[in-house]
Design a protein around this motif. Sequence first.
Motif, PDB file in Angstrom:
ATOM      1  N   ILE A  60     -23.817  18.818  16.786  1.00 36.78           N
ATOM      2  CA  ILE A  60     -23.119  17.971  15.818  1.00 36.78           C
ATOM      3  C   ILE A  60     -24.152  17.124  15.072  1.00 36.78           C
ATOM      4  O   ILE A  60     -25.041  16.525  15.686  1.00 36.78           O
ATOM      5  CB  ILE A  60     -22.094  17.064  16.522  1.00 36.78           C
ATOM      6  CG1 ILE A  60     -21.070  17.927  17.271  1.00 36.78           C
ATOM      7  CG2 ILE A  60     -21.386  16.160  15.519  1.00 36.78           C
ATOM      8  CD1 ILE A  60     -20.103  17.123  18.116  1.00 36.78           C
ATOM      9  N   ILE A  83     -14.622  16.760  14.948  1.00 37.42           N
ATOM     10  CA  ILE A  83     -15.320  17.983  15.339  1.00 37.42           C
ATOM     11  C   ILE A  83     -15.169  18.238  16.832  1.00 37.42           C
ATOM     12  O   ILE A  83     -14.901  19.371  17.257  1.00 37.42           O
ATOM     13  CB  ILE A  83     -16.803  17.902  14.929  1.00 37.42           C
ATOM     14  CG1 ILE A  83     -16.922  17.985  13.409  1.00 37.42           C
ATOM     15  CG2 ILE A  83     -17.623  19.004  15.602  1.00 37.42           C
ATOM     16  CD1 ILE A  83     -18.312  17.731  12.882  1.00 37.42           C
ATOM     17  N   ASN A 100     -11.691  19.472  17.355  1.00 40.01           N
ATOM     18  CA  ASN A 100     -11.494  20.806  16.801  1.00 40.01           C
ATOM     19  C   ASN A 100     -12.164  21.870  17.658  1.00 40.01           C
ATOM     20  O   ASN A 100     -11.598  22.945  17.895  1.00 40.01           O
ATOM     21  CB  ASN A 100     -12.033  20.867  15.375  1.00 40.01           C
ATOM     22  CG  ASN A 100     -11.893  22.239  14.752  1.00 40.01           C
ATOM     23  OD1 ASN A 100     -12.791  23.073  14.845  1.00 40.01           O
ATOM     24  ND2 ASN A 100     -10.759  22.488  14.112  1.00 40.01           N
ATOM     25  N   ALA A 101     -13.373  21.578  18.144  1.00 38.24           N
ATOM     26  CA  ALA A 101     -14.114  22.553  18.949  1.00 38.24           C
ATOM     27  C   ALA A 101     -13.535  22.707  20.339  1.00 38.24           C
ATOM     28  O   ALA A 101     -13.717  23.749  20.974  1.00 38.24           O
ATOM     29  CB  ALA A 101     -15.589  22.139  19.038  1.00 38.24           C
ATOM     30  N   GLN A 134     -21.896  27.412  17.088  1.00 36.76           N
ATOM     31  CA  GLN A 134     -20.808  27.010  16.200  1.00 36.76           C
ATOM     32  C   GLN A 134     -21.265  25.784  15.424  1.00 36.76           C
ATOM     33  O   GLN A 134     -21.405  24.700  15.983  1.00 36.76           O
ATOM     34  CB  GLN A 134     -19.538  26.716  17.004  1.00 36.76           C
ATOM     35  CG  GLN A 134     -18.312  26.440  16.135  1.00 36.76           C
ATOM     36  CD  GLN A 134     -17.028  26.574  16.941  1.00 36.76           C
ATOM     37  OE1 GLN A 134     -16.799  27.599  17.593  1.00 36.76           O
ATOM     38  NE2 GLN A 134     -16.184  25.553  16.908  1.00 36.76           N
ATOM     39  N   TYR A 168     -20.816  23.205  12.112  1.00 43.27           N
ATOM     40  CA  TYR A 168     -19.799  22.698  11.203  1.00 43.27           C
ATOM     41  C   TYR A 168     -20.407  22.468   9.827  1.00 43.27           C
ATOM     42  O   TYR A 168     -21.460  21.849   9.703  1.00 43.27           O
ATOM     43  CB  TYR A 168     -19.160  21.432  11.780  1.00 43.27           C
ATOM     44  CG  TYR A 168     -18.115  21.790  12.812  1.00 43.27           C
ATOM     45  CD1 TYR A 168     -16.771  21.825  12.475  1.00 43.27           C
ATOM     46  CD2 TYR A 168     -18.490  22.162  14.100  1.00 43.27           C
ATOM     47  CE1 TYR A 168     -15.809  22.210  13.411  1.00 43.27           C
ATOM     48  CE2 TYR A 168     -17.540  22.541  15.042  1.00 43.27           C
ATOM     49  CZ  TYR A 168     -16.199  22.564  14.684  1.00 43.27           C
ATOM     50  OH  TYR A 168     -15.261  22.954  15.604  1.00 43.27           O
ATOM     51  N   THR A 169     -19.740  23.041   8.828  1.00 42.62           N
ATOM     52  CA  THR A 169     -20.245  22.941   7.463  1.00 42.62           C
ATOM     53  C   THR A 169     -20.323  21.484   7.050  1.00 42.62           C
ATOM     54  O   THR A 169     -19.586  20.636   7.548  1.00 42.62           O
ATOM     55  CB  THR A 169     -19.342  23.698   6.489  1.00 42.62           C
ATOM     56  OG1 THR A 169     -17.996  23.198   6.623  1.00 42.62           O
ATOM     57  CG2 THR A 169     -19.352  25.186   6.785  1.00 42.62           C
ATOM     58  N   PRO A 203     -14.989  19.604   7.215  1.00 47.46           N
ATOM     59  CA  PRO A 203     -15.893  20.625   7.764  1.00 47.46           C
ATOM     60  C   PRO A 203     -15.122  21.710   8.521  1.00 47.46           C
ATOM     61  O   PRO A 203     -14.064  21.471   9.084  1.00 47.46           O
ATOM     62  CB  PRO A 203     -16.778  19.820   8.726  1.00 47.46           C
ATOM     63  CG  PRO A 203     -16.686  18.404   8.259  1.00 47.46           C
ATOM     64  CD  PRO A 203     -15.289  18.259   7.714  1.00 47.46           C
ATOM     65  N   LYS A 204     -15.689  22.916   8.489  1.00 47.86           N
ATOM     66  CA  LYS A 204     -15.120  24.050   9.226  1.00 47.86           C
ATOM     67  C   LYS A 204     -16.144  24.536  10.240  1.00 47.86           C
ATOM     68  O   LYS A 204     -17.347  24.517   9.984  1.00 47.86           O
ATOM     69  CB  LYS A 204     -14.759  25.189   8.258  1.00 47.86           C
ATOM     70  CG  LYS A 204     -13.726  24.828   7.208  1.00 47.86           C
ATOM     71  CD  LYS A 204     -13.375  26.015   6.329  1.00 47.86           C
ATOM     72  CE  LYS A 204     -14.482  26.383   5.380  1.00 47.86           C
ATOM     73  NZ  LYS A 204     -14.701  25.394   4.322  1.00 47.86           N
ATOM     74  N   GLY A 205     -15.666  24.997  11.397  1.00 45.67           N
ATOM     75  CA  GLY A 205     -16.554  25.482  12.442  1.00 45.67           C
ATOM     76  C   GLY A 205     -16.954  26.926  12.181  1.00 45.67           C
ATOM     77  O   GLY A 205     -16.132  27.840  12.300  1.00 45.67           O
ATOM     78  N   TYR A 232     -14.398  31.530  10.864  1.00 49.16           N
ATOM     79  CA  TYR A 232     -14.196  30.095  11.054  1.00 49.16           C
ATOM     80  C   TYR A 232     -13.352  29.872  12.303  1.00 49.16           C
ATOM     81  O   TYR A 232     -12.301  30.500  12.469  1.00 49.16           O
ATOM     82  CB  TYR A 232     -13.503  29.471   9.844  1.00 49.16           C
ATOM     83  CG  TYR A 232     -14.325  29.490   8.576  1.00 49.16           C
ATOM     84  CD1 TYR A 232     -15.516  28.786   8.479  1.00 49.16           C
ATOM     85  CD2 TYR A 232     -13.896  30.216   7.463  1.00 49.16           C
ATOM     86  CE1 TYR A 232     -16.269  28.802   7.316  1.00 49.16           C
ATOM     87  CE2 TYR A 232     -14.625  30.232   6.289  1.00 49.16           C
ATOM     88  CZ  TYR A 232     -15.819  29.522   6.222  1.00 49.16           C
ATOM     89  OH  TYR A 232     -16.561  29.552   5.067  1.00 49.16           O
TER      90      TYR A 232
END
Length: 538
Positions: free
Chosen positions: A101, A113, A116-117, A180, A182-183, A190-192, A392
């Motif tokens: 991260i 994040i 989400n992860a 993985q 994150y953008t 952000p997307k993973g 993603y």
Amino acid sequence: MQEDRLADAVASPGIDYDAMPRLGDIPRYYAQLRPDNVATRFEGRDTDWAELDRRSDRVAAALLESGCRAGDRIAYLGKGCDAFFELLFGVARAGMVLVPIQWRLASAEICTILGNAGAVMLFAGPDQLDRVVECGQGVSRIVAMEPGQGDWPVFAGWRDGGTGPAPAADAVDPGDVALQLYTSGTTGEPKGVMLSHRNLLRGRSQAMAASMPWNEWEEGDVNLVALPLGHIGGVGWALVGYFNGATSVIHRDFVPAQVLDAIVRDGVTKMFLVPTALQMLLMLPGVRAADFSRLRHILYGASPIALDLLREATEVFGCGFAQQYGMTETCGTIVYLPPEDHDPAGNSRMRSAGLPMPGVELRIVDPHSRELLAAHAVGEVETRSVANMVGYWGQPEVTAQTVDDAGWLRTGDAGYLDADGYLYICDRFKDMICSGAENIYPAEVESAIYGHPAVQEVAVIGVPHDKWGEEVKAVVVLRPGAAADADAILAHARSRIAGFKLPKSVDFVAAMPRTPSGKIMRRKLREPYWAGRDRAVN
């Protein structure tokens, strides 16, 4: 002595890249080939390949004994350090997925994040205590990377407490997700991005089989790693050095004076930087007196670079430059501009991103009809290669919108291919300014303004206009001690670009808003002008 170190660097014996199909294979392979060579250098502490291999095994065993299972997400929040790479290779050997991260993110973003992860463990750096307390409640176990961080176990003790065996090498499939990332979220949440072992390594194997001198490595090479490890430009570049058996000099963060010292002291031969970092180095008082005789290549990318900055960097460092174009979703570099296309006097190819890497396909399509476009026609850049992401995390619909059934990935970049296959990036489609019937690409306008001697940085955005829909505005950071007004800057640009592309106004700011990876956040610059409107484009 610089000359002695150059003499010590000999061409690598034949490296069997096929023997390293998984990240965890890298330290295992070099522990056999070069056990006593330094793999990692961090703040005066060296770790050789044999020790890195042993520690990677211990990390894998400790993860399993902590109750983690294959496919689990293991998060890392912190700056650069040597232990990060022990964790990276150990997580890979255990068949788990590392989620680095970006430490510059706000606490709310970090919480998002982690949630989400679904991270089951969190490894935290020494300066992240407050944010771990705030964001780590949903994580079942936390490990401190260094002593003095609350009551959490410390990484070295946790690692060495593992008594069980590490998994066998073939227990992990090269197609499994290993990383993985994150953008950076310049345009939204952000997307993973899920990257497999094969994504990360197979394309590099293909590149090493091609004849590209700038991409070749020697035994004795020293690779500088100073960009954030939560970004593909940081962790991805580090993996290139490890994959080629180089010594990786790890920095906690990019501190210009420390990086300059390391280039000379450690005999750095290769490094990857973003243009902003290059500019910071060039502003240091002692940079022109420093000895860069061991430095062979600087790779740069992550954002466009103005020709004037590139010329100055070429003059000062005296090494080869290779531009890199890519994105997180492609494991980084898919296009390169080799040193031989860099001419300090300027040439048309210096405006390009370059040629596709070995094994990479490119095409330009109409962004609406998806029909193929001819050479020199501007459309959306699409790419296909083994480096394209798995997808993603948890977003199959968004993945399907980005990568089609044939494996072509939509980059979101506007560009064109010339007759020789060179890719020219005009801009991000979402950054394109539509003024009347004209499409204006900010990068072109920024390049015209950047050559003004008082300008340190510039970002060009579109702002609302009742008649034309949008008009062009330049946002400028001046060099320290420099002075210039809007008229002077516009007069300089007027001779370089067409009148309809010229900014109608110039704002001066002390600093640009940036993502953790160093990209300028045009979205933040645009927000005040588009506030209260239904959409951020007319």
